[in-house]
Write a protein that holds these residues in place. Sequence first.
Motif, PDB file in Angstrom:
ATOM      1  N   ASP A 118      -3.991   3.744   3.820  1.00  0.00           N
ATOM      2  CA  ASP A 118      -4.765   3.178   4.934  1.00  0.00           C
ATOM      3  C   ASP A 118      -5.711   2.061   4.480  1.00  0.00           C
ATOM      4  N   MET A 119      -5.761   1.783   3.192  1.00  0.00           N
ATOM      5  CA  MET A 119      -6.732   0.784   2.682  1.00  0.00           C
ATOM      6  C   MET A 119      -6.163  -0.633   2.784  1.00  0.00           C
ATOM      7  N   PRO A 120      -7.051  -1.624   2.973  1.00  0.00           N
ATOM      8  CA  PRO A 120      -6.572  -3.016   3.082  1.00  0.00           C
ATOM      9  C   PRO A 120      -5.699  -3.463   1.896  1.00  0.00           C
ATOM     10  N   VAL A 121      -6.040  -3.046   0.670  1.00  0.00           N
ATOM     11  CA  VAL A 121      -5.239  -3.531  -0.464  1.00  0.00           C
ATOM     12  C   VAL A 121      -3.837  -2.928  -0.473  1.00  0.00           C
ATOM     13  N   PHE A 122      -3.611  -1.912   0.332  1.00  0.00           N
ATOM     14  CA  PHE A 122      -2.265  -1.341   0.466  1.00  0.00           C
ATOM     15  C   PHE A 122      -1.583  -1.891   1.716  1.00  0.00           C
ATOM     16  N   LYS A 123      -2.334  -1.904   2.813  1.00  0.00           N
ATOM     17  CA  LYS A 123      -1.761  -2.236   4.133  1.00  0.00           C
ATOM     18  C   LYS A 123      -1.542  -3.731   4.346  1.00  0.00           C
ATOM     19  N   GLU A 124      -2.446  -4.521   3.759  1.00  0.00           N
ATOM     20  CA  GLU A 124      -2.411  -5.959   4.030  1.00  0.00           C
ATOM     21  C   GLU A 124      -1.839  -6.699   2.825  1.00  0.00           C
ATOM     22  N   GLU A 125      -1.453  -7.934   3.037  1.00  0.00           N
ATOM     23  CA  GLU A 125      -1.032  -8.740   1.889  1.00  0.00           C
ATOM     24  C   GLU A 125      -2.289  -9.221   1.169  1.00  0.00           C
ATOM     25  N   THR A 126      -2.365  -8.984  -0.139  1.00  0.00           N
ATOM     26  CA  THR A 126      -3.507  -9.486  -0.921  1.00  0.00           C
ATOM     27  C   THR A 126      -3.003 -10.700  -1.698  1.00  0.00           C
ATOM     28  N   PHE A 127      -3.531 -11.864  -1.365  1.00  0.00           N
ATOM     29  CA  PHE A 127      -2.982 -13.096  -1.938  1.00  0.00           C
ATOM     30  C   PHE A 127      -3.878 -13.619  -3.052  1.00  0.00           C
ATOM     31  N   GLY A 128      -3.891 -12.881  -4.158  1.00  0.00           N
ATOM     32  CA  GLY A 128      -4.730 -13.262  -5.290  1.00  0.00           C
ATOM     33  C   GLY A 128      -4.620 -12.190  -6.365  1.00  0.00           C
ATOM     34  N   PRO A 129      -5.407 -12.324  -7.454  1.00  0.00           N
ATOM     35  CA  PRO A 129      -5.212 -11.460  -8.628  1.00  0.00           C
ATOM     36  C   PRO A 129      -5.814 -10.060  -8.498  1.00  0.00           C
ATOM     37  N   VAL A 130      -5.314  -9.299  -7.553  1.00  0.00           N
ATOM     38  CA  VAL A 130      -5.836  -7.943  -7.289  1.00  0.00           C
ATOM     39  C   VAL A 130      -4.660  -6.993  -7.120  1.00  0.00           C
ATOM     40  N   ILE A 131      -4.764  -5.800  -7.716  1.00  0.00           N
ATOM     41  CA  ILE A 131      -3.695  -4.816  -7.499  1.00  0.00           C
ATOM     42  C   ILE A 131      -4.300  -3.424  -7.346  1.00  0.00           C
ATOM     43  N   GLY A 132      -3.686  -2.620  -6.491  1.00  0.00           N
ATOM     44  CA  GLY A 132      -4.128  -1.247  -6.290  1.00  0.00           C
ATOM     45  C   GLY A 132      -3.079  -0.277  -6.821  1.00  0.00           C
ATOM     46  N   ILE A 133      -3.558   0.850  -7.347  1.00  0.00           N
ATOM     47  CA  ILE A 133      -2.635   1.860  -7.886  1.00  0.00           C
ATOM     48  C   ILE A 133      -2.672   3.106  -7.000  1.00  0.00           C
ATOM     49  N   THR A 134      -1.477   3.559  -6.636  1.00  0.00           N
ATOM     50  CA  THR A 134      -1.320   4.761  -5.813  1.00  0.00           C
ATOM     51  C   THR A 134      -0.348   5.670  -6.572  1.00  0.00           C
ATOM     52  N   THR A 135      -0.587   6.966  -6.591  1.00  0.00           N
ATOM     53  CA  THR A 135       0.345   7.832  -7.323  1.00  0.00           C
ATOM     54  C   THR A 135       1.265   8.572  -6.344  1.00  0.00           C
ATOM     55  N   PHE A 136       2.409   9.026  -6.889  1.00  0.00           N
ATOM     56  CA  PHE A 136       3.359   9.800  -6.079  1.00  0.00           C
ATOM     57  C   PHE A 136       3.920  10.934  -6.927  1.00  0.00           C
ATOM     58  N   GLN A 137       4.568  11.883  -6.238  1.00  0.00           N
ATOM     59  CA  GLN A 137       5.065  13.067  -6.958  1.00  0.00           C
ATOM     60  C   GLN A 137       6.576  13.188  -6.968  1.00  0.00           C
ATOM     61  N   SER A 138       7.267  12.530  -6.039  1.00  0.00           N
ATOM     62  CA  SER A 138       8.725  12.694  -5.980  1.00  0.00           C
ATOM     63  C   SER A 138       9.370  11.358  -5.605  1.00  0.00           C
ATOM     64  N   ASP A 139      10.678  11.269  -5.823  1.00  0.00           N
ATOM     65  CA  ASP A 139      11.398  10.037  -5.464  1.00  0.00           C
ATOM     66  C   ASP A 139      11.248   9.752  -3.976  1.00  0.00           C
ATOM     67  N   GLU A 140      11.345  10.803  -3.171  1.00  0.00           N
ATOM     68  CA  GLU A 140      11.250  10.632  -1.712  1.00  0.00           C
ATOM     69  C   GLU A 140       9.896  10.024  -1.340  1.00  0.00           C
ATOM     70  N   GLU A 141       8.857  10.554  -1.991  1.00  0.00           N
ATOM     71  CA  GLU A 141       7.528  10.045  -1.667  1.00  0.00           C
ATOM     72  C   GLU A 141       7.378   8.575  -2.100  1.00  0.00           C
ATOM     73  N   ALA A 142       7.992   8.247  -3.240  1.00  0.00           N
ATOM     74  CA  ALA A 142       7.915   6.852  -3.721  1.00  0.00           C
ATOM     75  C   ALA A 142       8.561   5.905  -2.713  1.00  0.00           C
ATOM     76  N   VAL A 143       9.718   6.294  -2.222  1.00  0.00           N
ATOM     77  CA  VAL A 143      10.424   5.445  -1.252  1.00  0.00           C
ATOM     78  C   VAL A 143       9.618   5.353   0.044  1.00  0.00           C
ATOM     79  N   GLU A 144       9.094   6.496   0.462  1.00  0.00           N
ATOM     80  CA  GLU A 144       8.338   6.523   1.717  1.00  0.00           C
ATOM     81  C   GLU A 144       7.097   5.624   1.610  1.00  0.00           C
ATOM     82  N   LEU A 145       6.388   5.702   0.478  1.00  0.00           N
ATOM     83  CA  LEU A 145       5.190   4.863   0.301  1.00  0.00           C
ATOM     84  C   LEU A 145       5.562   3.379   0.250  1.00  0.00           C
TER      85      LEU A 145
END
Length: 462
Positions: free
Chosen positions: A359-386
């Motif tokens: 739900d955070m802007p760095v995930f939901k929106e396009e960030t057009f500059g030198p910024v990256i957010g890290i999100t973790t997942f537990q399964s292949d399904e969750e990775a695809v879903e995210l």
Amino acid sequence: MDNAYRRKTTKMKQSINPYNGKKLFEFNTLTENDLESRLKVSHQRYLEWKETSFEERSRLMHKAAEQLRQNKKRYAEIITLEMGKPISQSLAEVEKCAWVCEYYAEHAEHQLRDEIIETDAASSYVKYQPLGVILAIMPWNYPFWQVFRFAAPNLMAGNVGVLKHASNVMQSAEMIQEVFEKAGFPKGCFQNLILDSEQIKSVIENDIVQAVTLTGSKPAGASVASIAGANIKKTVLELGGSNGLIIFDDADLDQSVTTCVNARFQNTGQSCIAGKRLLVHESVADSFTQKFMDKVKGLKSGNPLDEQTYIGVMAREDLAQELEQQVKASIEMGAKLILGGHRKGTYFEPTILSEVTADMPVFKEETFGPVIGITTFQSDEEAVELSNRSEFGLGVSIFTEDKNRVKELIGKFNEGAVFVNELVKSDPRLPFGGVKISGYGRELSSHGIKEFLNKKTVYIKN
Ligand SMILES: O=CCCCC(=O)O
């Protein structure tokens, strides 16, 4: 022409060096009469150009590649001064333009040969024929490349091009016209139109213009497509992305760190196909994050004209401010700032946020500059879903050694491209484009060259 857009006088515009704020170049927008006569030149040229042979077009396109290589340093410096790209990356951009010219010089004739389709007719086939004058509306982030990847296939196919470039890279735009003119393309094959954005509507509506390609934002794409649609003109839209970089538990961490750092931070993060969301399997999250942070800390920021610089400045201060807001809002929502986060004018420190949620802007929106957010997942399904939980659909990179997993997952991504153990990149030989709000249509390869053609059905009974 719509009266609201008729302009009798010119407007003075400038390009400004985003590194030091100095004025670089001044230019005047075209008046309504000048614009009309430029479009007429293009149309007149098209009538002759479409009759030229592939051999002749190819000879000139090879010359354009030569012109680019011979003047690589000069063109690269203009790119760097106008939009702040580190010089080594500007040189690579000019080189890539020469590649796309050569690629189409060599392959267009074969790609556009008549396509025989067996039917009950004595002979039936598809004949590829040009449409005419095509308008390209292009952004500042790859000021040469985005234009060449439109111009090379279209000129080879027999179309002619007119360009409305971003006003902060107008000297680059003028140089692109110079490349084609010095290569020997007849006047009017490719013209840079110095326009204000409010003049675009009248150009799209002009009967001479047959179709429009745009690389830019969603609002710009929606506006251009609606004007073109009202005039029954085809569009190709490339509207940005928020690509995921997915690190599975079996990924080669050192290699993926190197690739992901380039994917996010090249061009100071100002790229539609940059990897903008790091999705990391929780079992490797700590070690990946540490290695990633160490690598990012080593990126050299500085004067974009210095060959050692990897992180330059952002192209405009308002863009840097917008990015700062996205970072701040994400932190307020619970993201953890683990590196960087500061801005000074157009300079934005390489920044990493962890504990990012969807739900955070760095995930939901396009960030057009030198910024990256890290999100973790537990399964292949969750990775695809995210990964799929984004309005954008330009591309995704997945990092894994497991070939079965690759086979299993490729079809599940809602994206224009899936790259495995590699960053999403454009290549003249491969189609490039997105789905969802990343746009539609394709550039490059045999697919891109056919976007603005009449695919004429021919049926000869006997
Ligand atoms: O904003 C889009 C950048 C495209 C860069 C590329 O084609 O390599």
